[in-house]
Design an enzyme around this catalytic site. Sequence first.
Site, PDB file in Angstrom:
ATOM      1  N   MET A  19      -1.904   1.293  11.280  1.00 28.23           N
ATOM      2  CA  MET A  19      -2.306   2.682  11.107  1.00 28.23           C
ATOM      3  C   MET A  19      -3.720   2.929  11.627  1.00 28.23           C
ATOM      4  O   MET A  19      -4.016   4.004  12.137  1.00 28.23           O
ATOM      5  CB  MET A  19      -2.204   3.075   9.632  1.00 28.23           C
ATOM      6  CG  MET A  19      -0.783   3.247   9.134  1.00 28.23           C
ATOM      7  SD  MET A  19      -0.701   3.606   7.347  1.00 28.23           S
ATOM      8  CE  MET A  19      -1.679   5.123   7.272  1.00 28.23           C
ATOM      9  N   ASP A  65     -16.712  -6.434   7.951  1.00 25.67           N
ATOM     10  CA  ASP A  65     -16.001  -6.867   6.748  1.00 25.67           C
ATOM     11  C   ASP A  65     -16.300  -5.829   5.668  1.00 25.67           C
ATOM     12  O   ASP A  65     -17.428  -5.725   5.194  1.00 25.67           O
ATOM     13  CB  ASP A  65     -16.482  -8.262   6.318  1.00 25.67           C
ATOM     14  CG  ASP A  65     -15.765  -8.791   5.083  1.00 25.67           C
ATOM     15  OD1 ASP A  65     -15.102  -8.003   4.377  1.00 25.67           O
ATOM     16  OD2 ASP A  65     -15.871 -10.005   4.814  1.00 25.67           O
ATOM     17  N   ASN A  92      -9.353   2.837   5.689  1.00 31.55           N
ATOM     18  CA  ASN A  92      -8.001   2.393   6.000  1.00 31.55           C
ATOM     19  C   ASN A  92      -7.800   0.887   5.852  1.00 31.55           C
ATOM     20  O   ASN A  92      -6.681   0.433   5.614  1.00 31.55           O
ATOM     21  CB  ASN A  92      -7.656   2.829   7.433  1.00 31.55           C
ATOM     22  CG  ASN A  92      -6.388   2.194   7.950  1.00 31.55           C
ATOM     23  OD1 ASN A  92      -5.289   2.571   7.561  1.00 31.55           O
ATOM     24  ND2 ASN A  92      -6.541   1.215   8.839  1.00 31.55           N
ATOM     25  N   TYR A 158      -2.230  -6.663  -5.296  1.00 30.25           N
ATOM     26  CA  TYR A 158      -2.194  -5.533  -4.367  1.00 30.25           C
ATOM     27  C   TYR A 158      -2.016  -4.224  -5.127  1.00 30.25           C
ATOM     28  O   TYR A 158      -2.726  -3.243  -4.878  1.00 30.25           O
ATOM     29  CB  TYR A 158      -1.054  -5.724  -3.364  1.00 30.25           C
ATOM     30  CG  TYR A 158      -0.990  -4.661  -2.297  1.00 30.25           C
ATOM     31  CD1 TYR A 158      -1.823  -4.725  -1.178  1.00 30.25           C
ATOM     32  CD2 TYR A 158      -0.104  -3.597  -2.399  1.00 30.25           C
ATOM     33  CE1 TYR A 158      -1.769  -3.747  -0.194  1.00 30.25           C
ATOM     34  CE2 TYR A 158      -0.044  -2.616  -1.418  1.00 30.25           C
ATOM     35  CZ  TYR A 158      -0.875  -2.696  -0.313  1.00 30.25           C
ATOM     36  OH  TYR A 158      -0.814  -1.719   0.651  1.00 30.25           O
ATOM     37  N   LYS A 162      -4.567  -0.927  -5.394  1.00 29.87           N
ATOM     38  CA  LYS A 162      -4.155   0.404  -4.950  1.00 29.87           C
ATOM     39  C   LYS A 162      -4.121   1.410  -6.108  1.00 29.87           C
ATOM     40  O   LYS A 162      -4.398   2.591  -5.916  1.00 29.87           O
ATOM     41  CB  LYS A 162      -2.805   0.328  -4.240  1.00 29.87           C
ATOM     42  CG  LYS A 162      -2.857  -0.477  -2.941  1.00 29.87           C
ATOM     43  CD  LYS A 162      -3.882   0.085  -1.963  1.00 29.87           C
ATOM     44  CE  LYS A 162      -3.865  -0.617  -0.632  1.00 29.87           C
ATOM     45  NZ  LYS A 162      -4.823  -0.029   0.342  1.00 29.87           N
ATOM     46  N   THR A 195       3.448  -1.943  10.025  1.00 31.72           N
ATOM     47  CA  THR A 195       2.125  -2.444  10.404  1.00 31.72           C
ATOM     48  C   THR A 195       2.115  -3.960  10.270  1.00 31.72           C
ATOM     49  O   THR A 195       3.113  -4.572   9.917  1.00 31.72           O
ATOM     50  CB  THR A 195       1.031  -1.855   9.488  1.00 31.72           C
ATOM     51  OG1 THR A 195       1.148  -2.435   8.182  1.00 31.72           O
ATOM     52  CG2 THR A 195       1.150  -0.349   9.389  1.00 31.72           C
ATOM     53  N   THR A 203       6.477 -12.749   2.857  1.00 35.33           N
ATOM     54  CA  THR A 203       6.725 -11.313   2.898  1.00 35.33           C
ATOM     55  C   THR A 203       7.538 -10.883   4.117  1.00 35.33           C
ATOM     56  O   THR A 203       7.701  -9.691   4.367  1.00 35.33           O
ATOM     57  CB  THR A 203       5.394 -10.538   2.882  1.00 35.33           C
ATOM     58  OG1 THR A 203       4.557 -11.020   3.952  1.00 35.33           O
ATOM     59  CG2 THR A 203       4.673 -10.715   1.568  1.00 35.33           C
TER      60      THR A 203
END
Length: 280
Positions: A19, A65, A92, A158, A162, A195, A203
Site C-alpha cells: 500500500m 525505522d 502506513n 498484531y 492495531k 501486500t 502465514t
Amino acid sequence: MSHFYTNKTVVITGAASGMGRSYAVLLAQRGARVLLTDIDEDELCVTAELVAKYNGTLPLTMVHDVSKISQWQALAKLCKNTYDGCDILINNAGIEGAAVPVWASDMKTIKRTMDVNFYGVVQGTKTFLPLLAASPASALINVSSIFGFIGTPNASDYCASKFAVRGYTEALMVELAQVHPHIQVHLVHPGGVATDIARSERTAKFKEKFLTTPSDEMVNYVLQEVAANNPRIVYGNHARKTYWSSKLLSLSALQKMIGKGMKKLAHPDDYAKDHKGFKL
C-alpha cells in the site's frame, strides 16, 4: 477529489512496497509532492523510480525505522527544510508480528510489533502535529486493520498493536476537533489486501486465502474517502463483514465464527497440548 491532493506535500512511511508504494504512485499521479520512507532502501529506490515516471524527477526519500524517535525528528526537519512543512502524513508502515498463538510467542517479537505498528504511529503523529497544524488544509492518516476490530488466532501481538492504533486515533480525533479542527484525522481499516506484510512461511496459507484485494484498489478508495473527509475508512477483502460482525455479534458468537474460519490455517505443532509454552 481531482484537486484535493494537487501540490500537497505528503509523507508516506512504509513506501517500499504494498500500500505504501501504491500511495506514492497514485498520489504522484494526482499532483502531490511525496516524501517516501522505509527501512528497505533498495525497494524504496524502486518506488522512487516509479514515482519519477509521473513527475519527471525522483522524489525525496529517507531510510527510516519508524520505531526510532530520533529518525522521526530527522524526517520532520528534512520535510520542513525542503518543503517548508507537511500537509499530509500517512502512517502506513507495519509488520505482521509473531504469527503464532500467545503461548508460542516471545517478548522480543511482541515488543518489536508494538514498537513498529503502534509506537511508530504515536511518534510520527506527535512529531508531525506541529507541521500539520501549521498547514491550512492538512490530514493525518493512521493505518489500523480489520484486526483492530476483532482478536484473531495467531495474531495477538498484531491485533494488540492495531487495536491500540484505533483507540489512540479515535481519541486524537476528539482532541484535535477542540483546538485544530482543520486537521483531518482518518483511521484506515484495510481488509485482506495483497501486500508483502505476510512474509513468513506460517502465514502463507492466510496470505493466499485472504490477502486478495489489489493494493491500488485499496489505496484509491482511501484517497477518495480522505478527500471526502470520512474519518473511518473500512475496505478490502472481508473488511465490512468483519466490521459489522464485531458490532452485531456477541463475543461468544464472534469467537466461534473466527475460530471456524482460522482453524485450517493453524500450524498443528503450535496447538499441541504439551507445547513448551504450557510448561514452567
